[in-house]
Design a protein around this motif. Structure first.
Motif, PDB file in Angstrom:
ATOM      1  N   ILE A  29       8.528   1.662 -13.884  1.00 33.39           N
ATOM      2  CA  ILE A  29       8.994   1.322 -14.710  1.00 33.39           C
ATOM      3  C   ILE A  29       9.796   2.082 -13.257  1.00 33.39           C
ATOM      4  CG2 ILE A  29      11.173   1.590 -16.185  1.00 33.39           C
ATOM      5  CD1 ILE A  29       8.800   1.139 -19.137  1.00 33.39           C
ATOM      6  N   ASP A  30       9.949   3.221 -13.673  1.00 34.76           N
ATOM      7  CA  ASP A  30      11.042   4.235 -12.860  1.00 34.76           C
ATOM      8  C   ASP A  30      11.244   3.549 -11.154  1.00 34.76           C
ATOM      9  OD1 ASP A  30      12.801   6.657 -12.502  1.00 34.76           O
ATOM     10  OD2 ASP A  30      11.068   7.219 -11.157  1.00 34.76           O
ATOM     11  N   ASN A  31      10.168   3.662 -11.286  1.00 37.65           N
ATOM     12  CA  ASN A  31       9.610   2.970  -8.744  1.00 37.65           C
ATOM     13  C   ASN A  31      10.446   1.691  -9.152  1.00 37.65           C
ATOM     14  OD1 ASN A  31       8.284   1.635  -7.333  1.00 37.65           O
ATOM     15  ND2 ASN A  31       8.128   3.309  -6.613  1.00 37.65           N
ATOM     16  N   GLY A  32       9.237   0.624 -10.155  1.00 41.04           N
ATOM     17  CA  GLY A  32      10.451  -0.864  -9.630  1.00 41.04           C
ATOM     18  C   GLY A  32      11.725  -0.674  -9.609  1.00 41.04           C
ATOM     19  N   ALA A  70       0.982  -1.175  -0.014  1.00 38.20           N
ATOM     20  CA  ALA A  70      -0.075  -0.179   0.415  1.00 38.20           C
ATOM     21  C   ALA A  70       0.876   1.643   0.027  1.00 38.20           C
ATOM     22  CB  ALA A  70      -0.891   0.224   1.335  1.00 38.20           C
ATOM     23  N   LEU A  71       2.007   1.128   1.099  1.00 41.84           N
ATOM     24  CA  LEU A  71       2.725   2.525   0.737  1.00 41.84           C
ATOM     25  C   LEU A  71       3.122   2.194  -0.543  1.00 41.84           C
ATOM     26  CD1 LEU A  71       4.595   4.456   2.546  1.00 41.84           C
ATOM     27  CD2 LEU A  71       6.546   2.951   3.143  1.00 41.84           C
ATOM     28  N   ASN A  72       4.046   1.870  -1.391  1.00 37.58           N
ATOM     29  CA  ASN A  72       4.997   2.214  -2.565  1.00 37.58           C
ATOM     30  C   ASN A  72       3.449   2.549  -3.953  1.00 37.58           C
ATOM     31  OD1 ASN A  72       7.378   1.913  -4.333  1.00 37.58           O
ATOM     32  ND2 ASN A  72       5.559   0.293  -5.599  1.00 37.58           N
ATOM     33  N   LEU A  73       2.363   1.905  -3.326  1.00 46.75           N
ATOM     34  CA  LEU A  73       1.287   1.851  -4.564  1.00 46.75           C
ATOM     35  C   LEU A  73       0.703   3.493  -4.715  1.00 46.75           C
ATOM     36  CD1 LEU A  73      -0.977   1.236  -6.480  1.00 46.75           C
ATOM     37  CD2 LEU A  73      -2.462   1.225  -4.489  1.00 46.75           C
ATOM     38  N   ALA A  74       0.406   3.980  -3.113  1.00 48.51           N
ATOM     39  CA  ALA A  74       0.511   5.291  -2.488  1.00 48.51           C
ATOM     40  C   ALA A  74       1.802   6.350  -3.393  1.00 48.51           C
ATOM     41  CB  ALA A  74       0.645   5.410  -1.631  1.00 48.51           C
ATOM     42  N   ASN A  75       2.650   5.965  -3.300  1.00 44.18           N
ATOM     43  CA  ASN A  75       4.087   6.518  -3.605  1.00 44.18           C
ATOM     44  C   ASN A  75       4.000   6.371  -5.289  1.00 44.18           C
ATOM     45  OD1 ASN A  75       6.638   7.841  -3.511  1.00 44.18           O
ATOM     46  ND2 ASN A  75       7.207   6.324  -4.249  1.00 44.18           N
ATOM     47  N   SER A  89       0.599   7.662  11.755  1.00 42.32           N
ATOM     48  CA  SER A  89      -0.775   6.645  10.489  1.00 42.32           C
ATOM     49  C   SER A  89      -1.358   7.197   9.933  1.00 42.32           C
ATOM     50  CB  SER A  89      -2.483   6.731  12.038  1.00 42.32           C
ATOM     51  OG  SER A  89      -3.074   5.950  10.759  1.00 42.32           O
ATOM     52  N   ILE A  90      -1.308   6.283   8.475  1.00 42.15           N
ATOM     53  CA  ILE A  90      -0.643   7.246   7.598  1.00 42.15           C
ATOM     54  C   ILE A  90      -2.063   5.888   6.810  1.00 42.15           C
ATOM     55  CG2 ILE A  90      -0.138   7.310   5.706  1.00 42.15           C
ATOM     56  CD1 ILE A  90       2.696   8.040   6.606  1.00 42.15           C
ATOM     57  N   GLN A  91      -3.172   6.349   6.896  1.00 47.77           N
ATOM     58  CA  GLN A  91      -4.663   5.736   5.766  1.00 47.77           C
ATOM     59  C   GLN A  91      -4.439   6.607   4.942  1.00 47.77           C
ATOM     60  OE1 GLN A  91      -6.629   4.654   9.699  1.00 47.77           O
ATOM     61  NE2 GLN A  91      -5.896   2.458   8.693  1.00 47.77           N
ATOM     62  N   GLY A  92      -5.609   5.823   3.857  1.00 44.88           N
ATOM     63  CA  GLY A  92      -6.429   7.163   2.865  1.00 44.88           C
ATOM     64  C   GLY A  92      -5.942   7.075   1.706  1.00 44.88           C
ATOM     65  N   VAL A  93      -6.850   7.844   0.661  1.00 47.54           N
ATOM     66  CA  VAL A  93      -6.331   7.666  -0.694  1.00 47.54           C
ATOM     67  C   VAL A  93      -5.872   9.205  -0.559  1.00 47.54           C
ATOM     68  CG1 VAL A  93      -7.013   8.238  -2.938  1.00 47.54           C
ATOM     69  CG2 VAL A  93      -8.084   6.282  -1.751  1.00 47.54           C
ATOM     70  N   PRO A  94      -3.747   9.209  -0.819  1.00 56.71           N
ATOM     71  CA  PRO A  94      -3.692  10.561  -1.684  1.00 56.71           C
ATOM     72  C   PRO A  94      -4.517  11.657  -1.811  1.00 56.71           C
ATOM     73  CG  PRO A  94      -2.234   8.531  -1.986  1.00 56.71           C
ATOM     74  CD  PRO A  94      -3.341   7.997  -1.653  1.00 56.71           C
ATOM     75  N   ILE A  95      -4.746  12.455  -1.575  1.00 53.81           N
ATOM     76  CA  ILE A  95      -5.687  14.230  -1.775  1.00 53.81           C
ATOM     77  C   ILE A  95      -4.955  14.026  -3.120  1.00 53.81           C
ATOM     78  CG2 ILE A  95      -6.193  16.228  -1.720  1.00 53.81           C
ATOM     79  CD1 ILE A  95      -5.088  15.827   1.138  1.00 53.81           C
TER      80      ILE A  95
END
Length: 425
Positions: free
Chosen positions: A383-386, A68-73, A262-268
């Motif tokens: 690509i950049d992240n992976g 989840a952390l990387n998906l938000a990133n 706490s870090i939860q939720g869809v990024p704004i």
């Protein structure tokens, strides 16, 4: 010489009743396969590439990449490229290019930062100034291209150099303007509360379903060929599954130390991107202006003879592009929490153009959608992240991204050749 008129294509009808024969699910699927074989692949190659990349990086880094952390990133990382790419779609549809979009975002970001920090303006006034700067930039470039007649490559290359200098003049060589306003910082660094995220997702899915059903009923009532209702329902179900799955993942706890923070939720920034995509998509597909953009990109001379103001359409497209660059400048400033003389430089423009082209927008004009920039931007971000998670250097990332862009351009060229050979263009 007679003036050409634009007439809608005829639709097949029953020889007995004159009613339009609606295709079945299987017939609609076969028609799509024939369209792809005929060279009109749209964003299909990019979607397949995205699926392969996600699967490959998930297998290579199962503990980090699908988290989840990387998906938000990924969303926060790709927001700038996607936003500029959405604006570039309008220009690319004309068969033109805007090389200044990257540094235009930097100029807008510099205006935002200096008015916020140095002049102590309220956030809404600084935001208006940044977006207004984008509009002014678009007006100037549009005048050079549409009215003066300078080729877009030359005009925007000149703007590229000029805007790079303007950022230096505003920020100062070696300078850095910090941003401390909580509203601006929240765009890229805060999240929507989980319950509100679910509510937004449900409303978005419901709105999409109503729009699809409304379009289907409208076309059916007018006697036009419509896709089978089952196909429409399938599209809605797929979109709903993707949206709700993303929200479910992003609503998970992402903090490494939940007891402290706490870090939860869809990024704004995600719902903001969604709204921008919906508005621009509506503009392209549901308005006369959008139809004119496609017409100019397809055949500017025939469009002019049909009475459409080609110069006005071109200028508006450059205004939209630069305004979206201004929005991207705000996103970049929010994510970096500051603006420096390199704002909008580096690989920002190249990635934005790559996002639109990789997603399926043609470099030759006349073919493309707003969603292309989102899909292509996702490919570049993945690509950049992976590759970063795998420890590859920046050089390897550039080589791979460049290869993907070259492949997308080759697919576009070969698709057009195939379409001409089969009589589809």
């Amino acid at each position: 010489m007679t003036t050409p008129t634009l007439t809608p294509p005829s639709t097949p009808s029953s020889p007995l009743t004159g009613a339009v024969e609606q295709p079945t699910f299987a017939e609609a699927l076969n028609a799509y396969v024939r369209k792809v074989r005929g060279g009109d692949m749209g964003s299909l190659p990019a979607v397949l590439a995205l699926a392969v990349l996600v699967a490959a990086f998930t297998v290579a880094k199962p503990q980090t990449f699908p988290s989840a952390l990387n998906l938000a990133n990924l969303f926060q990382q790709g927001a700038v490229v996607m936003t500029i790419g959405m604006g570039l779609v309008f220009v690319l549809l004309l068969g033109a290019i805007d090389l200044s979009a990257g540094f235009a975002s930097g100029v807008c970001g510099a205006v935002l930062a200096t008015t916020l920090t140095d002049m102590h303006w309220p956030w809404y006034a600084s935001l208006a100034a940044a977006l207004g700067t984008g509009v002014v930039i678009g007006v100037l470039i549009g005048l050079l291209v549409a009215r003066v007649g300078i080729p877009s490559f030359v005009a925007t290359l000149a703007a590229f150099l000029a805007f790079q200098g303007i950022v230096l003049l505003i920020i100062g060589s070696g300078g850095n303007v910090p941003i401390t306003d909580p509203v601006i910082l929240a765009i890229q660094n805060k999240n929507v509360p989980p319950l509100l995220g679910w509510a937004i997702a449900v409303l978005a899915v419901a709105g999409y379903a109503l729009q699809q059903l409304g379009t289907w009923r409208h076309r059916r009532a007018r006697g036009l060929v419509t896709p089978p209702l089952g196909l429409v329902a399938t599209k809605v179900v797929v979109v709903a599954a993707v949206v709700l799955a993303l929200v479910a993942v992003l609503n998970q706890e992402r903090s490494l130390n939940p007891a402290r923070t706490s870090i939860q939720g869809v990024p704004i920034v995600v719902p903001i991107l969604a709204v921008l995509a919906l508005v621009l998509g509506f503009l392209l597909t549901r308005t006369a202006f959008g139809r004119h953009v496609y017409a100019v990109g397809g055949n500017a001379e025939a469009t002019r003879r049909a009475g459409i103001p080609v110069a006005v359409v071109r200028q508006l497209c450059f205004i939209i592009c630069s305004t979206m660059a201004g929005v991207a400048g705000v996103f970049a400033a929010s994510r970096a929490t500051s603006v420096d003389p390199n704002a909008g430089g580096s690989n920002v423009l190249l990635y934005a153009v790559g996002a639109a082209v990789i997603g399926g927008t043609s470099l030759f004009g006349g073919k493309g959608r707003i969603v292309d920039a989102l899909i292509g931007g996702a490919v570049i971000a993945v690509i950049d992240n992976g590759m970063g998670l795998l420890g590859y250097s920046a050089g390897v990332k550039y080589v791979v991204t460049g290869g993907v862009l070259a492949l997308a351009a080759a697919v576009d060229a070969l698709s057009r050749r195939r379409a001409r050979a089969t009589g589809r263009v």
